[in-house]
Design a protein around this motif. Structure first.
Motif, PDB file in Angstrom:
ATOM      1  N   ALA A  66       0.837  -1.192   0.000  1.00 39.91           N
ATOM      2  CA  ALA A  66       0.000   0.000   0.000  1.00 39.91           C
ATOM      3  C   ALA A  66       0.874   1.244   0.000  1.00 39.91           C
ATOM      4  CB  ALA A  66      -0.917   0.001   1.216  1.00 39.91           C
ATOM      5  N   VAL A  67       0.301   2.313  -0.509  1.00 38.09           N
ATOM      6  CA  VAL A  67       1.011   3.589  -0.532  1.00 38.09           C
ATOM      7  C   VAL A  67       1.235   4.036   0.907  1.00 38.09           C
ATOM      8  CG1 VAL A  67       0.916   5.985  -1.276  1.00 38.09           C
ATOM      9  CG2 VAL A  67       0.048   4.177  -2.761  1.00 38.09           C
ATOM     10  N   GLY A  68       2.510   4.328   1.247  1.00 41.38           N
ATOM     11  CA  GLY A  68       2.859   4.684   2.602  1.00 41.38           C
ATOM     12  C   GLY A  68       3.420   3.535   3.396  1.00 41.38           C
ATOM     13  N   ASP A  69       3.300   2.328   2.909  1.00 41.89           N
ATOM     14  CA  ASP A  69       3.870   1.156   3.568  1.00 41.89           C
ATOM     15  C   ASP A  69       5.190   0.789   2.879  1.00 41.89           C
ATOM     16  OD1 ASP A  69       4.156  -0.883   5.286  1.00 41.89           O
ATOM     17  OD2 ASP A  69       2.377  -2.006   4.661  1.00 41.89           O
ATOM     18  N   LYS A  70       5.849  -0.238   3.400  1.00 43.81           N
ATOM     19  CA  LYS A  70       7.118  -0.661   2.794  1.00 43.81           C
ATOM     20  C   LYS A  70       7.230  -2.181   2.822  1.00 43.81           C
ATOM     21  CE  LYS A  70       9.960  -0.506   6.985  1.00 43.81           C
ATOM     22  NZ  LYS A  70      11.193   0.030   7.586  1.00 43.81           N
ATOM     23  N   PRO A 107       6.469   2.589  -1.760  1.00 43.96           N
ATOM     24  CA  PRO A 107       5.707   3.453  -2.678  1.00 43.96           C
ATOM     25  C   PRO A 107       5.167   4.684  -1.964  1.00 43.96           C
ATOM     26  CG  PRO A 107       4.394   1.566  -2.038  1.00 43.96           C
ATOM     27  CD  PRO A 107       5.747   1.349  -1.432  1.00 43.96           C
ATOM     28  N   GLU A 108       5.273   5.832  -2.590  1.00 43.96           N
ATOM     29  CA  GLU A 108       4.815   7.094  -2.031  1.00 43.96           C
ATOM     30  C   GLU A 108       4.173   7.932  -3.126  1.00 43.96           C
ATOM     31  OE1 GLU A 108       4.715   8.129   0.975  1.00 43.96           O
ATOM     32  OE2 GLU A 108       5.932   6.607   2.011  1.00 43.96           O
ATOM     33  N   LEU A 109       3.298   8.863  -2.672  1.00 40.94           N
ATOM     34  CA  LEU A 109       2.756   9.873  -3.577  1.00 40.94           C
ATOM     35  C   LEU A 109       3.719  11.046  -3.610  1.00 40.94           C
ATOM     36  CD1 LEU A 109      -1.032   9.951  -2.584  1.00 40.94           C
ATOM     37  CD2 LEU A 109      -0.008   8.892  -4.594  1.00 40.94           C
ATOM     38  N   PHE A 133      -6.649   6.122  -6.537  1.00 41.33           N
ATOM     39  CA  PHE A 133      -5.396   5.434  -6.839  1.00 41.33           C
ATOM     40  C   PHE A 133      -5.688   4.036  -7.377  1.00 41.33           C
ATOM     41  CE2 PHE A 133      -1.615   2.954  -5.886  1.00 41.33           C
ATOM     42  CZ  PHE A 133      -0.619   3.800  -6.330  1.00 41.33           C
ATOM     43  N   ASN A 134      -5.183   3.763  -8.551  1.00 43.32           N
ATOM     44  CA  ASN A 134      -5.322   2.441  -9.143  1.00 43.32           C
ATOM     45  C   ASN A 134      -4.068   1.618  -8.864  1.00 43.32           C
ATOM     46  OD1 ASN A 134      -7.842   3.050 -10.247  1.00 43.32           O
ATOM     47  ND2 ASN A 134      -6.904   3.980 -12.047  1.00 43.32           N
ATOM     48  N   ARG A 135      -4.173   0.340  -9.123  1.00 46.38           N
ATOM     49  CA  ARG A 135      -3.013  -0.541  -8.911  1.00 46.38           C
ATOM     50  C   ARG A 135      -1.884  -0.136  -9.862  1.00 46.38           C
ATOM     51  NH1 ARG A 135      -2.072  -5.787  -6.932  1.00 46.38           N
ATOM     52  NH2 ARG A 135      -0.338  -6.838  -7.974  1.00 46.38           N
ATOM     53  N   ARG A 136      -0.763   0.143  -9.291  1.00 43.92           N
ATOM     54  CA  ARG A 136       0.392   0.582 -10.071  1.00 43.92           C
ATOM     55  C   ARG A 136       1.448  -0.524 -10.056  1.00 43.92           C
ATOM     56  NH1 ARG A 136       3.270   5.710  -7.773  1.00 43.92           N
ATOM     57  NH2 ARG A 136       4.115   4.122  -6.352  1.00 43.92           N
ATOM     58  N   ALA A 178       2.216  -1.545  -6.507  1.00 45.70           N
ATOM     59  CA  ALA A 178       1.733  -0.595  -5.491  1.00 45.70           C
ATOM     60  C   ALA A 178       0.211  -0.543  -5.564  1.00 45.70           C
ATOM     61  CB  ALA A 178       2.326   0.796  -5.714  1.00 45.70           C
ATOM     62  N   VAL A 179      -0.423  -0.674  -4.424  1.00 43.24           N
ATOM     63  CA  VAL A 179      -1.885  -0.739  -4.378  1.00 43.24           C
ATOM     64  C   VAL A 179      -2.412   0.404  -3.533  1.00 43.24           C
ATOM     65  CG1 VAL A 179      -1.944  -3.231  -4.722  1.00 43.24           C
ATOM     66  CG2 VAL A 179      -1.821  -2.307  -2.400  1.00 43.24           C
ATOM     67  N   GLN A 180      -3.692   0.540  -3.601  1.00 43.71           N
ATOM     68  CA  GLN A 180      -4.389   1.560  -2.828  1.00 43.71           C
ATOM     69  C   GLN A 180      -4.422   1.162  -1.354  1.00 43.71           C
ATOM     70  OE1 GLN A 180      -8.590   1.835  -3.565  1.00 43.71           O
ATOM     71  NE2 GLN A 180      -8.540   4.054  -3.552  1.00 43.71           N
ATOM     72  N   PRO A 181      -4.229   2.097  -0.440  1.00 43.56           N
ATOM     73  CA  PRO A 181      -4.298   1.736   0.986  1.00 43.56           C
ATOM     74  C   PRO A 181      -5.722   1.296   1.335  1.00 43.56           C
ATOM     75  CG  PRO A 181      -4.148   4.116   0.728  1.00 43.56           C
ATOM     76  CD  PRO A 181      -3.887   3.529  -0.628  1.00 43.56           C
TER      77      PRO A 181
END
Length: 1587
Positions: free
Chosen positions: A979-983, A1053-1055, A1148-1151, A1189-1192
């Motif tokens: 998820a965005v913001g996770d690692k 992943p980050e914005l 946010f779509n799956r990246r 990278a997925v949506q939180p």
């Protein structure tokens, strides 16, 4: 009731017993006597009602003497004798009808017997004839068959004859029984012949008595009607005199208005002069403003020209972005194909997701725009309300008298013309509209709704305020004489008019009560007192200019003498309807009178209204409806089905057009055809058509009909549908659709499927299908299938010849196997370029000239698969790595084909789907060949691709494998969806393997002669791409032989900050565009409104200034809009930043990103540090990273996306609840869990954690209840399988103190006048250090008040005993509003501040039971104080309080406990008010203690009363003193606002027994503005148990 009980004579009893015997015999026969018994029982039941009627008749005859007999008959007829006469007549008529029925039964039975005898005679003749023929046949002895047939007929006839004879005997016995019953009935008739004569004589006598009563009744009614006419005449004379007085007063007031107008004229001239000067100044300002606007327009033109160049640049940029997007899509598609993913499906899903995202954004934008519109409307309404309060005067309430209201309205209009503060034209018209509407609503019938009139007044006032916006600045320069002149008539002149109106009201009331004085104890009926016949006055089908008259009859259906007065006609009917009403005076119950209504229409329009009447029991109305002429056409059938018919036939159907209305109309028949999908090739015009000879268009008169004929002539087989429309000249009449359907059937034998489509076929494959032949012929027919010679090698029909049975089907089998020689054999039927084959087939039918034809269609294609290259070279590849090459496989066929690579070597991998799949028609699929050698050697091999029809296609491949110096433990790392913001972290090992030099030489000599392996240490370096989410630790290093190095790869992943800021700017820009559009729309509407407003000369010149102000405001707004926020100013903690980040996360779509990170390896370790090592491309390692990278899954939706929850300051001991909302923005359900909070701490999670579905929100209800005065902080973790959300809880406990100035639990307002108000103030003081929010609750406005039911039950069970029980909510106003009101209802008190609260008591009718309960509580529902509110209202300023209650303040079913009072005079009973006072003296040990009670006489202090004090006195004191009652004082004067107590003492006299009730009635008179008389009933007794 038994009949013998009502008879007194023995002779009559014997005669009736004979009648009853006959009836009993009728009941014995259940078939014949059932009806008679039922009739008799019904007559017995109706006897009671007849006796009741006769009893009333006898009472009237006893009272009036209407039924007295002549002088010869010296006795009166009794009720029993009259009942006996009616009963005998009924029984005689019943006996006669029974006799007639028996005669009819006997006659029918005789006819049956006669018919039975005739049948027997005919069958005897037939039997004799058959017997003779049988003997003749036996004598001939020629045919045994004929003899047997005759014998059978003879036996059958004998059996019928025997049955008929048996039936005749039964009918004969039945006839004898019926004749016997008939004789018995005739005997009974003979017995009652004397009784019949007696009944006839009594009936004649009864008719004579009835005629005498009618004559007497008519005489009495004439006398009553004459008396009523005299009374009405005197009443009309009084009313005429009053009207003349009112006219004189109105003339005097008009003269005063004219005088005030002359005085104000001189001030008006000065005001007009000043207004002209101001208008000139405004005109000059307007010219200057126009010049500035011209300069602004020129600058706008220049800016537009400059913007056109920037627009061209933006368009070019947009084209480049579109091209770049297309290239990205192609690259993405290639990458998906390389991964084995269906690129078409993936792209479709991506487009659908983008479309869904776009729609969601549009929906959000529309919601935001709607919110902005709502806010703008609310602001506009608030501005309108403020301007209305400032500039619009309150319209005066119209008087109840129509004449005074009209004169007052004219006076106000005259004053408005002379007003120094002139209103705008729309405001004046709106004010007049409000007054007229309020007058109409108050003078309308009971069916009008008061609430709707109030809503209409508010609407009109808002409309007037809206139109008054532009002229709100027009105010008078000075005041004084103008306002004094306006107020002077109101206070000095209008009050006498009101007083006169009030004086007239008692007169009217007394007129109503003159008739009903005698019936004061009669229960008032429900519903209107008069009924109208007809119930609705209907003028149907009227014509303009003609005169219509209709008479209605009003009947008094009440139980008392009543009067009726005509009030008027509805406003919309005054010009067209006149009523000829002649007063009927006092009408007794059941009497009626006629009213003539004349209707002369002026416009052709439907009208509705009502006639308003008033009676002594209240007003009522009669509805009126006027309907114009209309045409109502109808057809008897709107759907015509011709059914199935053979081609060539002609069928006709007829429909009828009827005009049921009263208006003549012209019609025309038009057609609008459409075909069904099955028969779209059919030509419609020749199929169905209307018969033009009789009728196609014409005229239909009132209540006339016309017949229309439709013809169906099919020419082509198939189903035919057509729509006909009958159109009319009347524009209000809709066309009538007529649906016509018919089916045309072809020849008797045909092929069900004329075209057999075999779809797409391959060469050398067999395909089969069925040929179905249908026959409607009545005989079997021979059919033969013929195939053309060119196709006999490819097509075969089995069987070739067959027979089809009548009305059945025949199935044949078609076999098709296309050969490779098809193009040569069938050149005429086969197209080699397109592969299309069309073969005509013929079915020959015996006896049918025209054969049946059908066509075989197919598309023939090949089955080849083709590679884009014949050989694949993989080159050199490490044994720890792999090499990928792409090839293209094309399907040359028109059909999809399955394929698969079989017997693939272990060092080769084919992707996607391991080399298996399906190719569509002419589709090319890109396949990846992955070469991963296991050993260092050369490879030469072939790949075999096998198709679904077992065809093989070969592909040659070659490559070389070698051993590298450094080895990675994994060459492919697949991170989990992060998820965005996770690692996510992956661990690898890099190893330096030591190798033998000889083996290395052997391997490298095959690869190249330049590169030689070197033993020793190696250097490595990872090269990371820019702006990536990847981090490698360590990124470079040195490895000794045999050494291993740990490498960590982190994916985070980050914005990007730029993306968030760009999204924020886009949202701001979108909001700005919406606001610009709204302002543009608002500007346009204002311009239209200004154009539509008729501008006055003295006000129209103010518009330039207003336009200037509005333009300046618009310019300021546009300047604010164009100012965009700087991206640098958007901080991560701001609200706009949070909204933008949440928007990006929601959308946010799956990246998915793939990184190939090279690891460069040196050929050796240089001995000198300054020497650069040599890097060989063959030794380079590659690490592939798959980073999705997925949506939180969770998103914080409350608190602006912040995870800090601050409870601020909360009172110690109170609980504050806040909600923290999270939303599942993923596509899967989530199971939420939480960490444990401190069980001794102030924070608690109220609700449980649960799973949430996709898109669902879960609100965490968190409570903060501090126990100490300090600050608290705690962390709550919300855990999901994919992330952990931390919530930081903060709060502070403080001490509070809120007190009230009221001491005690009761707040008594005392007595006030009805429709007046009294107020009291309560002060609340906040002595705490924080703001305190409070609210005030009234029990009357609470639907969940628990004490209502308890009070009601206690009061009903107690009856009138305990006067201390009062409900919390007592009597309420009739208008539905609460008696007690509080302002403010809620609020917030600052620390150390006070809040004044006003409690208002405003009743609308007189009552002493007004009560309510007031509760002051905090927002947390902790109560501060509770108090009971109590008050009383009186219709006069003098009142009497005390005594026993005569009624409870709630609806009760208990009977009244007041004993019957002595008879009073009519005047006393009409004006006195009953009061009950009970006294109870105690008697203990022979000592009697007197009983004492106290009453209070008070005088209300009110500015609305002219008299400020009052007096009271008692009457009939001698009677009271005789019974031992003493009053102190007997009379007195009470000042306004004071109370005088009256003490009542009762001393029992000697000889008074215990529990003996002493009752005395004494009148108490109160004098002030009006005289009120209280009838005080004193009830006393001696009780030995009283205290």
């Amino acid at each position: 009731m038994d009949f013998n009980d009502r008879d007194s004579s023995a002779e009559g009893g014997s005669e009736r017993s004979g009648l009853l015997n006959v009836l009993h015999r009728r009941v014995d026969n259940p078939e014949d006597g059932a009806l008679g018994l039922e009739t008799f029982m019904e007559e017995e039941e109706d006897l009671s009602s007849d006796l009741d009627w006769l009893q009333e008749l006898s009472e009237e005859s006893d009272g009036d003497g209407d039924l007295a007999l002549d002088a010869d008959n010296s006795k009166k007829r009794s009720c029993a004798e009259t009942a006996r006469m009616f009963k005998l007549r009924r029984n005689l008529d019943q006996l006669d009808s029974f006799h007639r029925q028996k005669e009819r039964d006997v006659q029918k039975t005789r006819e049956k017997l006669k018919l039975c005898g005739q049948n027997v005679e005919s069958w005897l003749e037939q039997r004799n004839t058959l017997k003779w023929e049988l003997e003749q046949q036996k004598a001939r002895d020629n045919s045994t068959v004929a003899v047997f047939r005759l014998q059978g007929q003879y036996k059958l006839l004998c059996q019928k004859l025997q049955n008929e004879e048996e039936l005749g005997r039964q009918i004969h016995s039945e006839l004898r029984q019926q004749e016997l019953e008939l004789n018995e009935v005739e005997v009974e008739l003979g017995r009652v012949s004397l009784l019949r004569q007696e009944v006839q004589e009594e009936e004649q006598l009864f008719q004579v008595l009835k005629a005498q009563k009618v004559v007497t009744r008519l005489q009495q009614e004439r006398k009553v009607s004459q008396n009523q006419q005299h009374k009405m005449k005197r009443l009309m004379d009084k009313q005429a005199a009053k009207l003349e007085e009112e006219k004189t007063k109105c003339q005097r007031k008009t003269e005063e208005v004219r005088a005030s107008q002359k005085k104000a004229a001189k001030y008006l001239k000065q005001t007009i002069k000043r207004l002209h000067q101001r208008a000139a100044e405004k005109e000059q300002q307007h010219r200057e403003f126009i010049e500035r606007r011209t300069q602004a327009v020129e600058s706008l033109k220049s800016s537009i020209a400059a913007n056109q160049e920037s627009l061209c640049v933006q368009q070019n940029k947009a084209k480049k972005e579109a091209q770049k997007k297309e290239q990205q899509e192609k690259l993405l598609k290639a990458a998906l194909v390389a991964q084995g993913i269906n690129s078409v499906k993936h792209m479709c899903q991506k487009k659908k997701l983008e479309e869904i995202k776009r729609k969601q954004q549009e929906f959000e934008e529309s919601q935001k725009s709607k919110r902005l519109e709502i806010v703008a409307k609310i602001l506009e309404e608030e501005q309108l309300l403020k301007s209305k309060k400032r500039n619009q005067a309150q319209p005066p309430k119209p008087s109840t008298n129509d004449n005074f209201s009209s004169l007052r309205r004219r006076r106000e209009m005259l004053l408005s013309y002379l007003d120094l503060n002139p209103q705008s034209v729309p405001e004046e018209t709106a004010t007049l509209l409000v007054r007229e509407f309020s007058t109409i609503s108050r003078s309308s019938s009971t069916s009008s709704d008061g609430e709707s009139s109030e809503e209409m007044e508010e609407t009109v006032q808002k409309y007037a305020a809206h139109w008054n916006l532009t002229d709100s600045l027009a105010e008078p320069e000075f005041s004084g004489l103008w306002e004094q002149e306006y107020k002077q008539p109101t206070t000095r002149d209008m009050m006498p008019a009101k007083a006169e109106v009030k004086k007239d009201v008692p007169g009217t009331a007394s007129w109503k009560l003159n008739v009903t004085a005698k019936k004061i104890h009669v229960k008032e009926p429900k519903g209107p007192p008069f009924t109208c016949k007809p119930e609705v006055v209907l003028f149907k089908d009227f014509e303009v200019g003609k005169l219509y008259k209709k008479k209605i009859v009003l009947t008094n259906i009440s139980s008392t003498v009543n009067q009726c007065r005509f009030l008027g006609v509805a406003l919309q009917l005054k010009d067209v309807i006149s009523v000829n009403f002649k007063s009927s005076g006092s009408l007794p119950a059941g009497m009626s009178f006629d009213i003539l209504i004349i209707f002369q229409p002026l416009i052709n329009k439907d009208l509705e209204g009502e006639f308003q009447f008033e009676s002594t029991q209240g007003p009522f109305s009669v509805p009126v409806r006027c309907a114009t002429k209309k045409c109502s056409p109808e057809v008897d059938c709107q759907s015509v089905d011709f059914g199935s018919h053979v081609v060539g036939e002609t069928i006709s159907r007829t429909i009828t057009l009827t005009n049921k209305g009263a208006l003549t109309t012209f019609f025309s028949l038009d057609t609008s055809s459409h075909l069904c999908p099955e028969s779209s090739h059919v030509q419609m015009p020749p199929q169905v058509s209307p018969n033009t000879d009789p009728v196609r268009e014409g005229e239909v008169g009132p209540c006339q009909s016309v017949k229309l004929e439709l013809l169906f002539t099919p020419t082509i087989p198939g189903e035919t549908k057509m729509d006909f429309y009958i159109r009319f000249s009347d524009t209000n009449t809709k066309p009538i659709p007529i649906q016509v359907r018919g089916v045309a059937v072809s020849l008797p034998v045909w092929v069900v499927q004329p075209s057999i489509d075999l779809k797409i076929c391959m060469f050398d494959h067999l395909y089969q299908d069925s040929i179905i032949i249908q026959s409607r012929a009545s005989t079997a027919l021979k059919v033969t299938f013929e195939v053309c010679p060119e196709m006999r090698k490819h097509i075969e029909v089995i069987p070739k010849t067959g027979f089809i049975q009548a009305q059945s089907t025949f199935n044949a089998r078609l076999k098709f196997m296309p050969r490779q020689s098809l193009s040569k054999d069938a050149e005429n039927f086969f197209d080699n370029d397109t592969g299309v084959l069309e073969v005509p087939m013929t079915v020959q039918v015996a006896g049918q000239v025209q054969p049946a034809h059908f066509t075989v269609q197919a598309i023939v294609t090949c089955s080849d698969l083709q590679f884009d290259q014949t050989e694949v070279d993989f080159g050199c590849c490490s044994i720890y790595h792999l090499v990928r090459r792409s090839i293209r496989l094309t399907n040359m066929s028109l059909l999809p084909q399955d394929f698969g690579f079989v017997a693939v070597p272990e060092f080769i991998e084919v992707q996607p789907n391991d080399g298996f799949g399906t190719l569509l028609s002419q589709e090319t699929l890109e396949l990846d060949l992955i070469f991963s050698p296991k050993k260092d050697k050369e490879y030469n091999f072939q790949l075999r691709c096998k198709s679904g029809i077992n065809r093989d296609f070969l592909l040659s491949c070659r490559g070389v494998g070698f051993h590298p110096p450094l080895v990675l433990s994994h060459s492919l790392v697949q991170f989990r969806p992060t998820a965005v913001g996770d690692k996510s972290t992956a661990t690898l090992y890099l190893t330096n393997q030591h190798t033998d030099r000889n083996q290395a030489k052997e391997a490298t000599t095959r690869l190249t002669n330049d590169i030689m392996p070197v033993d020793g240490s190696r250097l490595f370096c990872f090269s990371l791409p820019k702006d990536s989410d990847i981090n490698v630790t360590p990124s470079a290093g040195r490895l000794l032989p045999g050494e291993k190095c740990l490498v960590q790869v982190i994916f985070r992943p980050e914005l990007l900050e730029n993306e968030i800021k760009e999204e924020a700017l886009r949202k701001r820009h979108r909001v700005n565009l919406i606001s610009e559009k709204e302002q543009e729309i608002y500007r346009l509407t204002e311009q239209e409104i200004k154009k539509d407003i008729p501008v006055q000369p003295n006000k129209g010149k103010r518009t330039p200034g207003n336009a200037k102000n509005s333009d300046v405001s618009e310019h300021l707004n546009t300047d604010k809009i164009t100012q965009s926020p700087d991206p640098v100013d958007l901080k991560p903690g701001s609200e706009l930043y949070g909204e933008a980040r949440a928007s990006l996360l929601r959308s946010f779509n799956r990246r998915y990103r793939e990184y190939i990170i090279p690891c460069f390896v040196s050929d050796g370790d240089p001995s000198e540090t300054h020497v650069q090592p040599e890097w060989s491309p063959i030794n380079t390692l590659h690490l592939k990273l798959e980073c999705p990278a997925v949506q939180p899954p969770l998103l914080v939706t409350s608190n602006n996306g912040s995870n800090f929850l601050d409870f601020s300051q909360v009172f110690v001991g109170n609980k504050v609840i806040k909600r923290f909302s999270v939303q599942n923005i993923s596509k899967e359900p989530l199971d939420l869990t939480s960490s444990l909070l401190d069980i001794r701490g102030p924070f608690s999670l109220v609700n449980a954690m649960r799973g949430i579905s996709p898109g669902e929100k879960h609100t965490l209800v968190l409570a903060f209840c501090p126990a100490l005065e300090k600050k608290y902080c705690e962390i709550l973790e919300v855990q999901t399988p994919k992330m952990v959300l931390e919530i930081i809880l903060r709060g502070e406990g403080v001490l509070t103190s809120l007190t009230s100035s009221v001491t005690g639990d009761l707040l008594d307002f005392g007595y006030v006048l009805e429709k007046d108000s009294a107020s009291k103030h309560v002060k609340l003081q906040n002595s705490s250090m924080v703001f305190v929010d409070y609210r005030v609750l009234l029990a009357s406005q609470s639907f969940t008040s628990p004490q209502h039911g308890a009070d009601t039950v206690a009061l009903l069970l107690d009856g009138y005993k305990d006067t201390q029980i009062h409900p919390s909510v007592g009597t309420q106003n009739y208008n539905g509003l609460s008696v007690f009101s509080v302002l403010p209802v809620e609020g917030s008190i600052a620390p150390g501040e006070n809040q004044d609260m006003t409690i208002t008591f405003q009743p609308d009718h007189s009552s002493v039971c007004y009560s309510d309960k007031l509760t002051i509580e905090l927002i947390s529902k902790s109560k501060i104080c509770e108090m009971d509110l109590k008050g009383a209202a009186s219709s006069h300023n003098m009142y009497l309080y005390g005594g026993n209650p005569l009624a409870v303040p709630i609806e009760s079913l208990l009977p009244s406990l007041i004993p019957p009072h002595p008879q009073l005079t009519e005047a006393e009973e009409m004006s006195s008010i009953p009061v009950l006072v009970t006294l109870q003296a105690s008697c203990k040990a022979g000592v009697i203690t007197p009983a004492v009670r106290e009453l209070q006489v008070g005088c209300i202090c009110s500015p609305h009363t002219s008299k400020k004090s009052g007096e009271f006195f008692w009457d009939e004191l001698a009677t009271l003193q005789q019974q031992g009652f003493q009053l102190e004082p007997v009379k007195g004067i009470v000042e306004a606002g004071h109370i005088c107590p009256v003490t009542i003492t009762w001393t029992p006299q000697k000889g008074c027994k215990p529990f003996e009730v002493i009752q005395v009635c004494a009148p108490l008179t109160l004098k002030s503005d009006e005289i009120s008389v209280y009838r005080v009933t004193l009830m006393a007794l001696v009780s030995p148990t009283a205290d």
